[in-house]
Write an enzyme that holds these catalytic residues in place. Structure first.
Site, PDB file in Angstrom:
ATOM      1  N   ALA A 175       4.688 -55.472  40.020  1.00 55.82           N
ATOM      2  CA  ALA A 175       5.666 -56.323  39.346  1.00 55.82           C
ATOM      3  C   ALA A 175       6.585 -55.402  38.551  1.00 55.82           C
ATOM      4  O   ALA A 175       6.437 -55.224  37.340  1.00 55.82           O
ATOM      5  CB  ALA A 175       4.955 -57.324  38.450  1.00 55.82           C
ATOM      6  N   THR A 177       9.469 -55.320  37.243  1.00 55.49           N
ATOM      7  CA  THR A 177      10.156 -55.725  36.015  1.00 55.49           C
ATOM      8  C   THR A 177       9.212 -55.765  34.812  1.00 55.49           C
ATOM      9  O   THR A 177       9.661 -55.633  33.671  1.00 55.49           O
ATOM     10  CB  THR A 177      10.798 -57.104  36.191  1.00 55.49           C
ATOM     11  OG1 THR A 177       9.788 -58.052  36.548  1.00 55.49           O
ATOM     12  CG2 THR A 177      11.846 -57.070  37.286  1.00 55.49           C
ATOM     13  N   ASP A 178       7.920 -55.943  35.052  1.00 59.04           N
ATOM     14  CA  ASP A 178       6.969 -56.000  33.944  1.00 59.04           C
ATOM     15  C   ASP A 178       6.876 -54.681  33.188  1.00 59.04           C
ATOM     16  O   ASP A 178       6.334 -54.650  32.075  1.00 59.04           O
ATOM     17  CB  ASP A 178       5.575 -56.375  34.461  1.00 59.04           C
ATOM     18  CG  ASP A 178       5.454 -57.857  34.783  1.00 59.04           C
ATOM     19  OD1 ASP A 178       6.310 -58.626  34.334  1.00 59.04           O
ATOM     20  OD2 ASP A 178       4.500 -58.236  35.482  1.00 59.04           O
ATOM     21  N   PHE A 179       7.370 -53.624  33.773  1.00 56.13           N
ATOM     22  CA  PHE A 179       7.311 -52.324  33.108  1.00 56.13           C
ATOM     23  C   PHE A 179       8.650 -51.947  32.475  1.00 56.13           C
ATOM     24  O   PHE A 179       8.782 -50.889  31.874  1.00 56.13           O
ATOM     25  CB  PHE A 179       6.833 -51.264  34.101  1.00 56.13           C
ATOM     26  CG  PHE A 179       5.511 -51.652  34.711  1.00 56.13           C
ATOM     27  CD1 PHE A 179       4.331 -51.439  34.024  1.00 56.13           C
ATOM     28  CD2 PHE A 179       5.455 -52.289  35.944  1.00 56.13           C
ATOM     29  CE1 PHE A 179       3.120 -51.829  34.558  1.00 56.13           C
ATOM     30  CE2 PHE A 179       4.240 -52.691  36.483  1.00 56.13           C
ATOM     31  CZ  PHE A 179       3.070 -52.462  35.784  1.00 56.13           C
ATOM     32  N   PRO A 182       8.884 -55.098  28.561  1.00 55.79           N
ATOM     33  CA  PRO A 182       8.209 -54.949  27.250  1.00 55.79           C
ATOM     34  C   PRO A 182       8.968 -54.101  26.244  1.00 55.79           C
ATOM     35  O   PRO A 182       8.921 -54.382  25.032  1.00 55.79           O
ATOM     36  CB  PRO A 182       6.873 -54.297  27.628  1.00 55.79           C
ATOM     37  CG  PRO A 182       6.624 -54.738  29.027  1.00 55.79           C
ATOM     38  CD  PRO A 182       7.977 -54.761  29.670  1.00 55.79           C
TER      39      PRO A 182
END
Length: 408
Positions: A175, A177-179, A182
Site C-alpha cells: 500500500a 501511499t501508506d508510507f 503518515p
C-alpha cells in the site's frame, strides 16, 4: 551542558487513537516513540485488520502473531472497548477529557454515528484537537468511498505510470501511499498542537490522504496542466537520462540500478566498464542518440554488468561519480552498514512473537531523541491500566464495566 536526562520531545502530549490499518497507526507511532501517551482503541469484536496480515511468527496465523501489526504499533497502550455497547460512549467521554488529540482514519461519518464527531467532542472539551485522516477528505461526491492504500495508489495516478510501455499498469509494492501519508499527518497534527498551545483553541483537521499523495505526482500534474500531456508508462526509463534502469549482475537474481544524466557520468561509466568504444559509438555518444537507441544500449550494458558482483559494481561506479545502487533485499537491509551505524533497526520483545526487529524514525532529534520502550501491545493489554491509572477508576468500577461487556 546539562547532565540531566533529555525530556522526550512530546512528553505530556496525550492522544486518544481510533486509527487502524497502516497510515494512521504509523502516524501515531511517531508521536508515541517521541514521548506522547497514545491510547489506542480496539475491540475484540472488531480487531484491526492488520492483526490478520502476513507475515506471522513461524507461519502460524494468529491475531497476536502478525509481524505487520507489530511493526507499526510499538509504544502504544491498547484499550479494548466494544463501541457497539451502549455504555462505550461514557468511557470515550472520559478519555476525551484526558486527551489533547483524538485521531481517526475511518470513512467519514463513522465517528458521527457514534456521536463522537468534532462538534460532539468540543462539548466535552473545548480545546480538543481532532484529526480525521480519511481517504478522500470530507465533503464532495466521493467522500464516503471506503478503501485501503492499494485503492488510493490507483486513485492518485501512481498505478497508471507504473509498469512497462504498452503493458498493463502495475501497483507499486504494498500500500504505497501508506508510507507517504503518515509524515503529513504528523506534521499537521503537531502544527495543530502548537496552535492550541499558543491560543488555547482546539482545531479540527480534515485530512485527505489522496491530496497528500498528489504531492508525489506533481511533475505529471504540471506536465498535463501546462502541456496537455498525460504521462504514460515508461518502465525504468527516464526522459532526461540514458542509461536509466536496473541491470543484471553476476549472482543469480542480483541487480544494480544505474542512471546517467550527464555526459560526464556516461563517460565515467564507459571507463569503469572498460568500454571506451561506447563513448565513440554514434548510437551512444550523446544523450539524444542514446535515447533513440535505448534498447541496444540496455542490451550492451546488461551483457557487461553480468560480469560484475552487484556491490562491487555499485562501489566502482559511485567512486567514479556515476549514480548507482544495488537492488537490496530484506537481508541486505539488515546487513547494511549505514543502517546499522544509525541503529535503524532495533529489537523488542513481544509476548507472543518473542524478540523481533522494528524500524525506528528516519530522523534523529539531537536533544530529545526517540525511544522505543515496548513492543506492540496485545489486544486489550493495557485496558485495566488505562482505566485505573489514567482514568482513575476504582477497582469495583473497572470490574463492573468489564463484567458488563463494555471493555471487549
Amino acid at each position: 551542558m546539562s547532565s540531566e536526562p533529555a525530556r522526550d520531545a512530546l512528553a505530556g502530549l496525550k492522544v486518544l487513537d481510533f486509527c487502524w490499518v497502516v497510515a494512521g497507526p504509523m502516524a501515531t507511532r511517531y508521536l508515541a516513540v517521541h514521548g506522547a501517551a497514545v491510547v489506542r482503541i480496539e475491540s475484540r469484536h472488531r480487531p484491526d485488520v492488520m492483526r490478520g496480515a502476513n507475515p506471522y511468527r513461524d507461519g502460524v496465523p494468529h491475531p497476536e502473531r502478525s509481524g505487520y501489526y507489530a511493526w507499526h504499533n510499538t509504544d502504544k497502550y491498547n484499550f479494548s472497548l466494544n463501541m457497539r455497547h451502549s455504555r462505550a460512549r461514557e468511557v470515550v467521554h472520559r478519555l476525551v477529557r484526558w486527551a489533547d488529540v483524538v485521531t481517526e482514519n475511518f470513512t467519514p461519518g463513522t465517528m458521527e454515528e457514534w456521536a463522537l464527531g468534532f462538534d460532539d467532542l468540543r462539548k466535552i472539551k473545548q480545546e480538543i484537537i481532532m484529526v480525521s485522516a480519511s481517504m478522500l477528505g470530507r465533503g464532495g461526491p466521493h467522500a464516503a468511498q471506503p478503501g485501503f492504500g492499494i485503492v488510493l495508489t490507483s486513485l492518485a495516478g501512481l498505478t497508471h505510470v507504473t509498469g512497462a510501455p504498452g503493458r498493463l499498469p502495475i501497483t507499486p509494492f504494498g500500500a504505497y501511499t501508506d508510507f507517504i501519508v503518515p509524515k503529513f499527518i504528523v506534521a499537521a497534527t503537531l502544527a495543530a498542537v502548537d496552535h492550541r498551545n499558543r491560543t488555547g483553541r482546539g482545531v479540527y483537521l480534515d485530512f485527505s490522504q489522496l491530496e497528500a499523495v498528489l504531492h508525489f505526482v506533481t511533475p505529471t500534474l504540471l506536465d498535463y496542466a501546462v502541456n496537455g500531456r498525460v504521462k504514460e508508462r515508461e518502465g525504468n526509463r527516464h526522459p532526461a537520462a540514458a542509461p536509466h534502469g536496473v541491470y543484471p549482475c553476476r549472482a543469480e537474481d542480483s541487480w544494480c540500478a544505474i542512471a546517467c544524466f550527464t555526459e560526464g557520468e556516461w563517460a565515467a561509466l564507459c571507463d569503469v566498464l572498460k568500454r571506451p568504444e561506447w563513448a565513440r559509438d554514434p548510437r551512444f555518444a550523446r544523450l539524444v542518440a542514446r535515447k533513440a537507441h535505448e534498447e541496444a544500449l540496455d542490451a550492451a550494458l546488461a551483457e557487461r554488468t553480468r560480469e560484475w558482483p552487484a556491490r562491487d559494481l555499485m562501489v566502482a561506479l559511485q567512486g567514479a561519480g556515476v549514480p548507482a545502487g544495488v537492488v537490496a533485499d530484506s537481508r541486505d537491509l539488515f546487513e547494511d552498514p549505514q543502517l546499522q551505524h544509525r541503529g535503524h533497526f532495533t529489537v523488542v520483545d513481544h509476548p507472543e512473537l518473542g524478540p523481533h526487529a522494528v524500524d525506528t524514525p528516519e530522523f534523529h532529534l539531537s536533544r530529545t531523541p526517540f525511544r522505543i520502550r515496548w513492543s506492540a501491545p496485545l489486544l486489550g493489554q493495557h485496558t485495566e491500566h488505562v482505566c485505573r491509572e489514567i482514568l482513575g477508576m476504582s477497582e469495583a468500577e473497572y470490574l463492573e464495566l468489564a463484567a458488563a461487556g463494555v471493555l471487549e
